[in-house]
Write a protein that holds these residues in place. Structure first.
Motif, PDB file in Angstrom:
ATOM      1  N   PRO A   1       4.533   2.903  -1.783  1.00  0.00           N
ATOM      2  CA  PRO A   1       4.180   1.559  -1.317  1.00  0.00           C
ATOM      3  C   PRO A   1       4.769   1.290   0.062  1.00  0.00           C
ATOM      4  CG  PRO A   1       4.800   1.485  -3.620  1.00  0.00           C
ATOM      5  CD  PRO A   1       5.094   2.877  -3.151  1.00  0.00           C
ATOM      6  N   GLY A   2       3.974   0.664   0.914  1.00  0.00           N
ATOM      7  CA  GLY A   2       4.412   0.329   2.255  1.00  0.00           C
ATOM      8  C   GLY A   2       4.191   1.424   3.282  1.00  0.00           C
ATOM      9  N   THR A   3       3.746   2.618   2.864  1.00  0.00           N
ATOM     10  CA  THR A   3       3.496   3.708   3.810  1.00  0.00           C
ATOM     11  C   THR A   3       2.345   3.344   4.736  1.00  0.00           C
ATOM     12  OG1 THR A   3       4.235   5.346   2.196  1.00  0.00           O
ATOM     13  CG2 THR A   3       2.908   6.144   4.042  1.00  0.00           C
TER      14      THR A   3
ATOM     15  N   TYR B   1      -5.574  -0.695  -3.508  1.00  0.00           N
ATOM     16  CA  TYR B   1      -4.664   0.399  -3.203  1.00  0.00           C
ATOM     17  C   TYR B   1      -4.068   0.285  -1.794  1.00  0.00           C
ATOM     18  CZ  TYR B   1      -6.237   2.817  -7.411  1.00  0.00           C
ATOM     19  OH  TYR B   1      -6.494   3.148  -8.705  1.00  0.00           O
ATOM     20  N   LEU B   2      -4.824  -0.295  -0.870  1.00  0.00           N
ATOM     21  CA  LEU B   2      -4.377  -0.415   0.509  1.00  0.00           C
ATOM     22  C   LEU B   2      -4.450  -1.867   0.947  1.00  0.00           C
ATOM     23  CD1 LEU B   2      -6.313   2.596   2.138  1.00  0.00           C
ATOM     24  CD2 LEU B   2      -3.998   2.614   1.185  1.00  0.00           C
ATOM     25  N   VAL B   3      -3.722  -2.202   2.010  1.00  0.00           N
ATOM     26  CA  VAL B   3      -3.806  -3.515   2.644  1.00  0.00           C
ATOM     27  C   VAL B   3      -3.869  -3.301   4.151  1.00  0.00           C
ATOM     28  CG1 VAL B   3      -2.578  -4.759   0.827  1.00  0.00           C
ATOM     29  CG2 VAL B   3      -1.292  -3.765   2.724  1.00  0.00           C
ATOM     30  N   THR B   4      -4.523  -4.220   4.844  1.00  0.00           N
ATOM     31  CA  THR B   4      -4.562  -4.172   6.305  1.00  0.00           C
ATOM     32  C   THR B   4      -3.761  -5.330   6.866  1.00  0.00           C
ATOM     33  OG1 THR B   4      -6.611  -5.452   6.334  1.00  0.00           O
ATOM     34  CG2 THR B   4      -6.826  -3.066   6.342  1.00  0.00           C
ATOM     35  N   ARG B   5      -3.066  -5.070   7.955  1.00  0.00           N
ATOM     36  CA  ARG B   5      -2.281  -6.101   8.628  1.00  0.00           C
ATOM     37  C   ARG B   5      -2.726  -6.159  10.073  1.00  0.00           C
ATOM     38  NH1 ARG B   5       3.381  -3.709   6.150  1.00  0.00           N
ATOM     39  NH2 ARG B   5       2.875  -4.140   3.954  1.00  0.00           N
ATOM     40  N   VAL B   6      -3.041  -7.365  10.514  1.00  0.00           N
ATOM     41  CA  VAL B   6      -3.580  -7.567  11.859  1.00  0.00           C
ATOM     42  C   VAL B   6      -2.645  -6.965  12.902  1.00  0.00           C
ATOM     43  CG1 VAL B   6      -4.304  -9.277  13.544  1.00  0.00           C
ATOM     44  CG2 VAL B   6      -4.768  -9.653  11.118  1.00  0.00           C
ATOM     45  N   ARG B   7      -3.207  -6.153  13.775  1.00  0.00           N
ATOM     46  CA  ARG B   7      -2.518  -5.493  14.892  1.00  0.00           C
ATOM     47  C   ARG B   7      -1.396  -4.556  14.432  1.00  0.00           C
ATOM     48  NH1 ARG B   7      -3.525 -10.567  17.009  1.00  0.00           N
ATOM     49  NH2 ARG B   7      -1.447 -11.343  16.459  1.00  0.00           N
ATOM     50  N   SER B   8      -1.361  -4.233  13.135  1.00  0.00           N
ATOM     51  CA  SER B   8      -0.334  -3.311  12.644  1.00  0.00           C
ATOM     52  C   SER B   8      -0.928  -2.051  12.032  1.00  0.00           C
ATOM     53  CB  SER B   8       0.555  -4.008  11.603  1.00  0.00           C
ATOM     54  OG  SER B   8       1.278  -5.064  12.210  1.00  0.00           O
ATOM     55  N   GLY B   9      -2.080  -2.188  11.358  1.00  0.00           N
ATOM     56  CA  GLY B   9      -2.705  -1.022  10.776  1.00  0.00           C
ATOM     57  C   GLY B   9      -2.961  -1.177   9.296  1.00  0.00           C
TER      58      GLY B   9
ATOM     59  N   PHE C   1      -1.862  -0.033   5.352  1.00  0.00           N
ATOM     60  CA  PHE C   1      -0.660   0.376   4.615  1.00  0.00           C
ATOM     61  C   PHE C   1      -0.990   0.507   3.130  1.00  0.00           C
ATOM     62  CE2 PHE C   1       0.658  -1.810   8.384  1.00  0.00           C
ATOM     63  CZ  PHE C   1       1.826  -1.189   8.808  1.00  0.00           C
ATOM     64  N   VAL C   2      -0.187   1.326   2.431  1.00  0.00           N
ATOM     65  CA  VAL C   2      -0.263   1.366   0.975  1.00  0.00           C
ATOM     66  C   VAL C   2       0.244   0.034   0.437  1.00  0.00           C
ATOM     67  CG1 VAL C   2       0.554   2.520  -1.111  1.00  0.00           C
ATOM     68  CG2 VAL C   2       0.064   3.863   0.948  1.00  0.00           C
ATOM     69  N   ALA C   3      -0.488  -0.533  -0.506  1.00  0.00           N
ATOM     70  CA  ALA C   3      -0.128  -1.842  -1.059  1.00  0.00           C
ATOM     71  C   ALA C   3       1.245  -1.786  -1.721  1.00  0.00           C
ATOM     72  CB  ALA C   3      -1.173  -2.282  -2.070  1.00  0.00           C
ATOM     73  N   ASP C   4       1.963  -2.922  -1.667  1.00  0.00           N
ATOM     74  CA  ASP C   4       3.299  -2.988  -2.284  1.00  0.00           C
ATOM     75  C   ASP C   4       3.217  -2.832  -3.801  1.00  0.00           C
ATOM     76  OD1 ASP C   4       4.504  -3.331   0.170  1.00  0.00           O
ATOM     77  OD2 ASP C   4       4.447  -5.526   0.060  1.00  0.00           O
ATOM     78  N   GLU C   5       2.127  -3.343  -4.390  1.00  0.00           N
ATOM     79  CA  GLU C   5       1.943  -3.218  -5.832  1.00  0.00           C
ATOM     80  C   GLU C   5       0.537  -2.701  -6.101  1.00  0.00           C
ATOM     81  OE1 GLU C   5       2.856  -6.780  -7.915  1.00  0.00           O
ATOM     82  OE2 GLU C   5       4.844  -7.009  -7.040  1.00  0.00           O
ATOM     83  N   PRO C   6       0.318  -1.398  -5.855  1.00  0.00           N
ATOM     84  CA  PRO C   6      -1.026  -0.842  -6.078  1.00  0.00           C
ATOM     85  C   PRO C   6      -1.362  -0.813  -7.558  1.00  0.00           C
ATOM     86  CG  PRO C   6       0.541   0.914  -5.624  1.00  0.00           C
ATOM     87  CD  PRO C   6       1.277  -0.379  -5.407  1.00  0.00           C
ATOM     88  N   PRO C   7      -2.640  -0.677  -7.904  1.00  0.00           N
ATOM     89  CA  PRO C   7      -3.014  -0.580  -9.319  1.00  0.00           C
ATOM     90  C   PRO C   7      -2.312   0.584  -9.992  1.00  0.00           C
ATOM     91  CG  PRO C   7      -4.953  -0.884  -7.927  1.00  0.00           C
ATOM     92  CD  PRO C   7      -3.792  -0.641  -7.002  1.00  0.00           C
ATOM     93  N   ASP C   8      -2.095   0.441 -11.297  1.00  0.00           N
ATOM     94  CA  ASP C   8      -1.451   1.523 -12.042  1.00  0.00           C
ATOM     95  C   ASP C   8      -2.334   2.749 -12.053  1.00  0.00           C
ATOM     96  OD1 ASP C   8       0.661  -0.136 -12.623  1.00  0.00           O
ATOM     97  OD2 ASP C   8      -0.223  -0.830 -14.521  1.00  0.00           O
TER      98      ASP C   8
END
Length: 484
Positions: free
Chosen positions: A39-41, A72-80, A82-89
């Protein structure tokens, strides 16, 4: 990190029938679910991933968006990304398969016919390798402009545009103007009906125009997807031969409907002559028949000016016009359209209301802007030059082998090449070398072509890859030729 991601987490099998986008999703999904990607990668940029995996950036973007939607993933404006902090099991292990029960269920005659047709269709389905059919040059699509238009529309989308079954009036108006200016038709926005691709539009048209056991005429060879849709509608199929001028309707007899591909006959790539178009319209008048015109690849004529659409020449209002943006732009767009003659548009639209189909509002609105802002016309002009060059590269490479004899092609993204060995065996040998080649036999109603030949899609293959793939295909033919 980037090299490890490509080599360990995402292993692409370019010979697999599974689309590359889904393979990328599966690899990243498994890496996240097992904790290999913590998570957070932060993931590399889409451009870097596309270069490392040797796929188009469009494929990477689509895969990441799917994983964002799945959590599974999240996007952050101007950051890129990332792997979600709490991805699905992680998915639970699959249960052991149960033995199949005895076959108590029987298919109808129509169902059995559909099952038989599916076998021939499999060799015509697009796959991510040379020379797969129906694949446009995704590497040349203007992703940046498209992304900007999608973002602009997303910022001001309304609640009403998020409702079920919304057909964008803006897109219908843009399509009406497009076909009126480029296909010799006079069309109002009310005549345009939107569908999630050509196949649903054909299925609707055949269901609305045919009663069970009505005779339907189609080209031989012809498009297997139309054959399947006609069988689903319960039509009694009749076939007419194709020559250098298109379908031959002389002696065809009476039928309720004719399905044709006049701008770029599938699979031969010939264009129906003006004289033959008038002959087809006269036949329809005499037989009291309707025509379904599939105008795919009408934009990509390799020589000479495009001829007007049948619907533009039809003074009797018998022609239903069908087209889509899947090959002109990109397949994942999943937007096609039908243009109904003015005399039946109200009844067809009422019948259309009984079908529940997903039409993404945001995509429709972005496409309307893409057309209105001139991006569509510019893209088509660029693609005409690109496909002409790729076709020429294929012709030159094929002739150089001495084993493949390319036939003349008027338009489109595919070519037929004659060979001196069994086409089915050559296609199987080519597949083992990572090259897709569809036997022409599969496009004929009786399953046999007059000559051994292969259909090669060149649209998605750059010239340097064309030459290498043709060499592999020639080696496959040589292998078959050497067998006792």
């Amino acid at each position: 990190m980037l090299r490890a991601l490509a080599s360990l987490f995402v292993r692409l099998d370019r010979g697999s029938p599974t689309h590359l986008q889904q393979q990328i999703c599966a690899g990243l999904r498994a890496a996240v679910a097992t904790g290999v990607l913590a998570p957070g990668t932060r993931l590399p940029s889409t451009r870097s991933l596309a270069a490392e995996l040797d796929v188009s950036r469009t494929t990477i973007v689509a895969a990441l968006l799917q994983l964002v939607a799945e959590g599974y993933l999240v996007t952050r404006v101007r950051s890129g990304t990332f792997v979600a902090d709490e991805p699905p099991d992680a998915a639970p292990p699959a249960a052991a398969p149960r033995p199949a029960p005895p076959a108590a269920l029987r298919l109808s005659r129509r169902g059995e016919e559909l099952a038989r047709t599916a076998g021939a269709l499999d060799s015509l389905r697009p796959r991510a390798r040379a020379f797969a059919l129906s694949r446009p040059a995704l590497d040349a699509f203007p992703v940046r402009e498209w992304s900007r238009l999608v973002a602009r529309r997303a910022a001001r989308i309304t609640a009403g545009q998020l409702d079920y079954g919304h057909e964008s009036p803006e897109l219908r108006a843009a399509i009406a103007e497009l076909v009126s200016s480029s296909r010799g038709m006079r069309v109002g926005a009310d005549q345009v009906m939107l569908f999630p691709g050509t196949q649903p539009a054909l299925e609707f048209a055949f269901a609305a125009l045919l009663d069970p056991r009505d005779r339907a005429l189609m080209e031989d060879p012809g498009y297997g997807g139309a054959r399947t849709a006609l069988a689903s509608a319960g039509a009694a199929l009749r076939f007419a031969p194709v020559d250098a001028e298109g379908i031959v309707v002389a002696g065809a007899g009476r039928a309720r409907l004719a399905y044709v591909t006049p701008s770029c006959q599938f699979p031969l790539g010939v264009t129906m002559s003006l004289a033959r178009r008038h002959a087809l319209l006269a036949w329809a008048d005499g037989a009291d028949a309707c025509i379904v015109e599939d105008d795919y690849d009408c934009e990509f004529r390799h020589a000479g000016a495009p001829l007007p659409a049948l619907a533009g020449l039809d003074a009797s209002g018998r022609t239903v016009y069908v087209n889509s943006f899947s090959r002109t732009l990109f397949p994942a767009l999943r937007l096609g359209y039908l243009v109904a003659p003015g005399g039946v548009v109200d009844r067809l639209r009422a019948a259309r209301a009984t079908r529940e189909e997903h039409l993404p509002s945001l995509t429709q609105l972005a496409l309307a802007d893409f057309i209105a802002d001139g991006h569509f016309a510019r893209h088509v002009r660029r693609m005409k030059v690109l496909y002409r060059a790729r076709h020429q590269a294929l012709v030159e490479a094929a002739r150089a082998t001495g084993r493949l004899r390319p036939r003349p092609v008027d338009a489109g993204m595919a070519a037929v090449v004659d060979i001196d060995v069994a086409a089915v065996a050559a296609a199987a040998a080519a597949a083992r070398r990572g090259v897709e080649a569809a036997p022409l036999h599969h496009c004929y109603a009786g399953g046999r072509a007059p000559a051994e030949a292969l259909v090669l899609g060149f649209g998605a293959v750059p010239p340097e890859r064309i030459r290498a793939a043709v060499d592999k295909l020639a080696a496959a033919i040589e292998e078959v030729s050497a067998r006792p």
